[in-house]
Write a protein that holds these residues in place. Structure first.
Motif: not given
Length: 1508
Positions: A1230, A1243, A1246-1247, A1250, A1254, A1275-1276, A1279, A1282-1283
């Motif tokens: 990432v 992204q 992520h998709s 994950l 997470c 990491l979280e 994530f 990105g969202h």
């Protein structure tokens, strides 16, 4: 120190009567090679106060061959116009202000040798050529006149300053004529007296003949009536004096009114340092003159050794002269002077400028006759630059004219304080290196393999090493002594020895205390220490790390080997370049980050520069050598080979590179970012060096004979030219001199050529091409022009359309040449016709005894007489004298008398055969006689042995036969029949001699056949043959056959290496298979991986997997490639990738199910990976590979591969339930996409990995605080980050379908925008004005917010990490302070430059405005102005921030975290766009963070927006 650019130009051209000139106001120009360099002299030069007032300001570029003449227009008001003539056949008129051609003509058919712009007629330019043709060209009316006065070679011509129609012309044979061009060139006077070349003609500046009190009668040695008739005194012939200087060592003054000589001045032989001159030896001389305007009774002339004389003409009966610069020693020129140009500066100083064979331009003050300043110049390529580490600012330059220049760049009084060293050099200086600690100790290497040591503080000749390289010396380096030199006691050996690398591929270690002793080849030590069986590579570069513990060797095959002292243990091989390595440089040790000293930059014949970080390898000190195939940083942008790289001693990680693409480039290596590009050279760059004192200043040298000092802050380009721009540069380089087509030599096979164009001939001395070598430099400037750079044919046509580059006339000339060649057609051979039968009868063999036969066909009387003589001889008891003489005359009767007579007859016949050219018949006669040995000896002496003769030799005995066969073999060698010669040697069992003969004449195939057939299989000769032939084939590029040779010689390692040399996928695959067969497993796997990477670039997935199959150790890589293929397919289906690929593997087709499950399913089915043990093994294989972190400039294919490597580790770790490692690997992937600014990929990761967020990872890690918790938190955070962005963009797009609009938003984000969003949320993105106004938002959005997105917005709390915000703030402060400091330095330097270049106020103002606008955006300007920061304040800030950073726990610093303030801003934006979506609590937290940490420039204005 002078903060301004400087130029060390090429030398003024030699042996030209007028190729430099000057105009009032202070502009001087001189022709050098194919261009004219312009020098501004006087107050307007803008030199730094206290330094000499002159500056090289530019160049007139356009001629394609040597410029032979240069003249300004001396007409007031048009001093900006000048004319040049060149060996390319053109005369060009230029405007020096715009430096462009105004017009040109190509009227001359022959080499132009003289040129002058009429001082009386403002648009008349007169030129003359070597065949005696004169052209007058009127510029304004574009009209010309052709005059042919005498069929002799014109050497110089000068138009009269008083009469517009009079021109004086001097010829090669000593004749001088004055012509009237208004009367079609009628000769007004023919002045005879000189008996050698006329070098210079000067008209007296005053009209009339009253200025000189010459007693007319006394000196009239040649009373001659011009043209045989008395001329009436007309205005034209109203008296005026004329002075001429000739090679015959005299100056003559002529009276024009009477057309005869009135005074002769003979040059004196001056006693110079180094002994007097023997007047009987005809010394080299060029006699040039200058008649000063304001002193008509004085005349300046050059003299034998470069002295200048001021003659007093008032006392004609005795030679009276004053020597220039008589008082100060060493100010005069040291070789002959070619041109003298008067110049009046703006402050009315009368100066005189001189150009000389010693390659200096000197300026003299006519009031004091002292030298004001000297401009040195270069007569060859600038091959090497080196700054002394002890004597700061002392720059040594290695030049192709056989001289080393040492330039004291710090001199306050003199910008060009340059010393020349030529003793003991005698050839091109290709390498230089100062001793790190000993003052004035400079090592040099030359193109003929010589290595020497100069003490630049003494006048002693250098010490020369007794061991020479066989080819050019490429590099020199000082390093710690190695065995055997290091084996002495402490006092018995030097602390540093000198290493030299030569073109034959050997590195020698020289003992500086005993250069006369033997130098040691370090290959022996390398072989012994590392017990290497295979052939060692050909070395092309050596570089020692600054601490002297590590040595790097660059090789011809592109590999770089890293060795450890004291015994040169090989610890690592870098397989990156795959083409000859030209330059290696280690980062300095005194930066702010000590670990940077492990960075090593290298450049090769490829255009890419690689930087490797060798910290881990060197510190881990591995037992067996490691192979590195991944660079730490890749710098791409140049379009041709790299010749030199140098680290800035002032910055961290800043590098400058020099390339054959004609530019030098400065890089920020840590960010892989090009910073600035210098395009001032007109040739290919060969060397570059960073000033040790000035961070903004760099010196570079090239094959255009120039060294430029330039400032990085003044360059307008930031990267090397690509496409069209490089064509422009190509054109610029095309207008460089072309190689002369006359001398066609066969290309000699040379060593790996490191700098091509190192050889050749820059024929400056056309007129006296083979003068004696003096001062270590012969007349011929020993430099060939640069070989034409290769370029696609398209460029040529573009170039030929450009009028400056190539004239239509010369094109026409080319065409006519071609047609001539076409006429010479070969006669077609007709097929043989059938001959009639009568002709096919066999020809009668030639008679063996033709003379005897012919004597038997004489008249009847003669034949009768023969019978009587024969009868008498046979039957008389005693032969009387008469009969004997009869028999001698009639030798043919020997056939019928005794043996002695027969022998006599055979002798006569034999002589006849030899005279008629039939040696074979003579040999047969001698055989009849039985004298075989004699026949063989005669034939051998005459080189007429034949097969049949040698075949008969055994008859004369065994020894005679041996001798005959050897003699025949020698004869065959002379006739170039080496194979036949070898066969004959084999017939007498001389196998070794036969093999050696074939080998030395390059018949390797035949030699190997013979050796294999006749010698024992283990004979070393056979191996030697294979290796020698292999090396030659390798050099010629026949890699496959070379590989067979190496296999034959049982060195399979070399066979695999040579196969891989081509570097294409097919070759690499074969090489890998070969290495695998012969058991070179490590090599095999590295080649297979390279092959797979090549195929990956072409997106050939099937091929890549096949290549990786070759080696078991690449199983892990197969998994990475498999995952990469699936991900690429996935991206392609989602239309996120532009690249399309056809050759997917069959297993990549399925698209159902979650991504990770698909990956593991394919691994299981295709790679039979199902047990934990197998997963563990693959994991270990891959964990050993470390890829460097990504930057904005990482290419996307490389980025994807590195990301997939991390993702593979993540999936493998999950499979063996090692969740800590899985989290870390996933985070690395990432972060990699985040660092490179590639949001889309982030992204997708992520998709795909994950899909449910997470939470499942949190469950797996458990509740307790594991060491991986910080990594998981990061990491979280990424994530959620990105969202958060996806959600924010979805608000800005009026389109209801959530998943689609997010996607669309992506595609629109170009990589530039992405990098902006990622890098500290750049202002443009997060500015409220960017997003859509609320009114246009569709009503459905509110509904969506309530359901799925509220949850997401709540989790954003995780992003508000106080400690991360604090750390990031400190890091930003450090970066900002460093930037401010750098900017302060730059501003200071710029202000220095502005002060020195007094170009009026306008320029400075505009620059200051630019600076203001650069330094900060307008909104900040107001604040900044109120509080300018002092240096102590900045330093304090820096220290505080660094201390803060040090206090943070490692866990926080190790793992990156999204920019906290950026997230705060986005949340506040969302809150303002969708009221009620963000809780009050969160808004408050975000505002607090912004207020607390938003004090750096980047965030200030946004904090104001949201926090007020």
């Amino acid at each position: 120190m002078g903060q301004e650019p400087r130029t060390l130009p090429p030398s003024p051209n030699w042996y030209c009567a007028r190729c430099s000139d000057a105009v009032p106001g202070g502009l001087f120009g001189f022709a050098a090679r194919t261009s004219v360099f312009l020098v501004r002299v006087g107050p307007s030069a803008g030199a730094i106060p206290g330094t000499p007032p002159f500056r090289v300001i530019g160049e007139l570029v356009g001629h394609t061959e040597r410029v032979s003449g240069f003249t300004f227009s001396h007409y007031p008001g048009q001093y900006n116009l000048c004319a040049t003539s060149s060996d390319d056949g053109t005369v060009k008129i230029w405007d020096v202000e715009t430096r462009t051609v105004v017009t040109e003509h190509a009227l001359h058919q022959h080499t132009i040798s003289a040129l002058h712009w009429s001082p009386q007629v403002k648009d008349l330019i007169v030129s003359g050529d070597e065949k005696g043709v004169v052209f007058c060209y009127w510029l304004n009316r574009n009209d010309s006149q052709h005059l042919f006065i005498e069929p002799r070679t014109i050497f110089c011509l000068t138009c009269s300053p008083h009469h517009e129609d009079l021109v004086a012309i001097g010829y090669k044979d000593g004749i001088v004529v004055i012509i009237d061009i208004s009367k079609k060139g009628e000769v007004v006077h023919r002045l005879r007296g000189h008996d050698d070349e006329i070098h210079s003609i000067a008209w007296c500046p005053l009209l009339g003949e009253d200025c000189l009190s010459i007693n007319q009668e006394e000196n009239s040695e040649e009373l001659e009536i011009p043209n045989g008739k008395v001329i009436a005194q007309t205005a034209v012939t109203k008296g005026c004096y004329l002075a001429t200087g000739s090679k015959d060592q005299t100056i003559r003054i002529w009276s024009c009114s009477r057309g005869r000589g009135v005074m002769i001045l003979k040059l004196p032989f001056l006693k110079r340092r180094g002994g007097g001159i023997d007047p009987t030896v005809k010394e080299r001389l060029w006699l040039t003159l200058h008649w000063p305007k304001d002193q008509p009774t004085q005349l300046v002339s050059s003299c034998f050794g470069g002295e200048l004389l001021l003659w007093d003409l008032t006392q004609s009966w005795r030679r009276k002269y004053t020597l220039f610069s008589a008082s100060s020693e060493g100010q005069n020129h040291s070789r002959i002077v070619f041109n003298l140009c008067p110049l009046q500066t703006e402050d009315d100083k009368q100066l005189l400028l001189s150009t000389s064979m010693d390659r200096d331009v000197k300026c003299w003050d006519m009031a004091t006759l002292e030298c004001c300043w000297t401009l040195p110049s270069l007569g060859g390529f600038a091959y090497s630059l080196a700054f002394s580490p002890v004597d700061m600012g002392c720059l040594a330059i290695g030049v192709g004219d056989g001289m080393i220049r040492v330039w004291n760049t710090l001199s306050i009084k003199n910008n060009y304080d340059v010393k020349n060293f030529w003793q003991g050099v005698k050839s091109k200086v290709t390498a230089l290196c100062w001793h790190p600690t000993k003052e004035g100790c400079l090592a040099f290497g030359t193109d003929d393999g010589k290595v020497g040591l100069y003490d630049t503080y003494s006048n002693k000749p250098p010490q020369i090493s007794s061991t020479y390289h066989k080819k050019t010396v490429y590099t020199l380096a000082w390093g710690p002594p190695l065995p055997p030199i290091s084996l002495g006691g402490e006092g018995d050996r030097p602390s540093l020895t000198l290493y030299s690398c030569g073109g034959e591929g050997i590195v020698l270690q020289h003992n500086p205390w005993k250069l006369g002793g033997e130098a040691y080849d370090i290959n022996k030590l390398i072989r012994d220490t590392n017990s290497i069986k295979y052939k060692l590579p050909v070395h092309t570069e050596i570089s020692w790390k600054a601490d002297g513990k590590i040595m790097a060797l660059g090789n011809e095959d592109g590999s770089i080997e890293i060795f450890q002292v004291p015994s040169l243990k090989l610890i690592c091989t870098i397989q990156q370049h795959h083409k000859l390595v030209n330059t290696i440089s280690w980062h300095h040790e005194h930066g702010s980050q000590p670990e940077l000293s492990y960075l090593m930059a290298s450049g090769s014949n490829n255009a890419v520069i690689y930087v490797h970080n060798l910290k881990t390898v060197i510190e881990s000190n591995p037992e067996s050598p490691v192979t590195i195939t991944e660079p730490y940083r890749t710098l791409s942008g140049h379009t041709a080979k790299i010749t030199s790289v140098a680290w800035s001693p002032h910055h961290d990680g800043r590098l400058v590179s020099a390339s054959y693409d004609g530019t030098a480039q400065v890089w920020d290596t840590l960010r892989e970012e090009p910073l600035c590009n210098f395009r001032g050279h007109r040739g290919r760059l060969l060397c570059v060096a960073w000033s040790p004192l000035d961070p903004d200043c760099i010196y570079s040298g090239a094959d255009d004979f120039c060294v430029y000092k330039w400032l990085t802050s003044m360059q307008e380009h930031s990267r090397p030219p690509q496409g069209k721009k490089s064509i422009e540069l190509e054109k610029k380089r095309l207008s460089q001199p072309k190689p002369k087509p006359k001398k066609k030599k066969k290309p000699t096979s040379r060593a790996p050529v490191k700098q091509e164009g190192c050889d050749g001939n820059e024929d400056e001395s056309i007129r006296e091409s083979s003068g004696p070598v003096e001062n270590g430099v012969s007349d011929q400037e020993g430099e060939e022009e640069a070989r034409e750079p290769e370029f696609p044919s398209g460029i040529v046509s573009v170039a030929s359309r450009e009028p400056v580059t190539c004239t239509p006339v010369s094109l026409g000339f080319e065409k006519s040449k071609v047609t001539v060649n076409n006429k010479v057609t070969l006669l077609k051979k007709e097929p043989p016709k059938e001959k009639p039968e009568s002709l096919t009868k066999k020809r009668k063999a030639r008679s063996m005894l033709p003379l005897t036969t012919s004597l038997d066909h004489r008249s009847k009387e003669e034949l009768h007489q023969d019978c009587l003589v024969l009868a008498t001889a046979k039957h008389s008891k005693e032969l009387n004298e008469e009969v004997c003489t009869d028999l001698e005359e009639r030798f043919h009767l020997g056939l019928f008398t005794d043996r002695a007579a027969l022998y006599r007859m055979i002798e006569v016949e034999g002589k006849g055969h030899l005279e008629n050219g039939h040696p074979e018949l003579f040999h047969q006669l001698m055989l009849w006689k039985g004298d075989l040995k004699g026949v063989l000896q005669t034939a051998a002496e005459r080189g007429e042995l034949t097969d049949s003769l040698v075949a008969m030799a055994p008859v004369a005995g065994y020894h005679v036969w041996l001798w005959a066969v050897e003699a025949f073999a020698k004869q065959l060698c002379f006739q170039d029949q080496y194979v036949k010669a070898a066969s004959h040697l084999l017939s007498i069992h001389k196998v070794y001699e036969a093999v050696e003969l074939l080998k030395s004449n390059h018949f390797y195939r035949e030699a190997i056949s013979v050796a294999k057939a006749r010698l024992r299989p283990e004979d070393p000769i056979l191996k030697d043959l294979y290796l020698t032939w292999g090396a030659i084939l390798e050099k010629d590029g026949h890699y496959a056959v070379a590989a067979k040779c190496y296999l034959g010689a049982a060195s399979a390692y070399d066979a695999a290496k040579v196969l891989a040399k081509k570097g294409d996928a097919a070759s690499l695959k074969t090489a890998a298979e070969l290495a695998s067969i012969v058991g070179e497993n490590e090599l095999s796997s590295s080649l297979a991986l390279r092959c797979a990477q090549e195929l990956l670039l072409a997106r050939n997935w099937v091929g890549a997997q096949e290549a990786l199959k070759l080696h078991e150790s690449l199983k892990g890589q197969r998994l990475v490639f498999c995952l990469l293929e699936l991900l690429s397919k996935h991206l392609e289906e989602r239309q996120l990738s532009e690249a399309r690929s056809s050759s997917y593997n069959a297993w990549a087709a399925g698209t159902e199910g979650p991504f990770v499950e698909r990956v593991t399913a394919v691994w299981k089915s295709t790679f039979s990976l199902d047990s934990p043990e197998q997963y563990q093994a693959a994991l270990q294989q891959l964990q050993s590979i470390q890829y460097p972190s990504a930057t904005n400039n990482t290419p996307s294919k490389q980025l994807l591969l590195h990301i997939c490597h991390d993702l593979t580790l993540a999936v493998l770790s999950q499979q063996v339930a090692c969740w800590d490692a899985a989290v870390e690997a996933l985070l690395r992937a990432v972060v990699r996409s985040y660092d490179s600014g590639n949001f889309t990929i982030m992204q997708e990761v992520h998709s795909a990995f994950l899909p449910e967020g997470c939470d499942h990872l949190r469950d797996k890690l458990g509740e307790h605080q594991s060491p991986t918790t910080p990594a998981f938190k990061s990491l979280e955070a990424f994530f959620i980050y990105g969202h958060l962005y996806e959600f924010w963009w979805s608000l800005s797009r009026p389109c209801p379908k959530s998943s689609v609009w997010v996607r669309a938003a992506h595609r629109r984000t170009t990589s530039v925008e992405q990098s902006q969003q990622i890098n500290n949320a750049s202002p443009e993105e997060t500015d409220p004005k960017v997003s859509q106004p609320e009114t246009s938002r569709p009503p459905e959005l509110d509904v969506r917010l309530t359901e799925e997105s509220k949850q997401m917005l709540i989790t954003c709390k995780e992003l508000f990490s106080e400690k991360h915000a604090s750390l990031q703030n400190s890091q930003r402060t450090v970066a900002e302070v460093q930037e401010t400091l750098a900017e302060m330095i730059r501003q200071h330097q710029k202000s220095q430059v502005c002060k020195s270049t007094t170009n009026g106020p306008d320029k400075n103002e505009s620059e200051q405005v630019a600076e203001k606008s650069l330094s900060s955006p307008p909104s900040e300007c107001k604040e900044e102005k109120n509080q300018p920061l002092s240096l102590p304040e900045l330093t304090k800030r820096l220290t505080e921030a660094n201390e803060k950073i040090a206090k943070f726990p490692e866990s926080v610093k190790t793992w990156p975290f999204p920019d906290v303030l950026e997230c705060c801003l986005i949340l506040l934006h969302i809150g303002s766009q969708c009221p009620g979506s963000v809780t009050q609590d969160m808004r408050q937290q975000a505002q607090e963070l912004l207020q607390k940490y938003g004090n750096t420039k980047v965030y200030k204005r946004y904090c104001q927006t949201f926090c007020t």
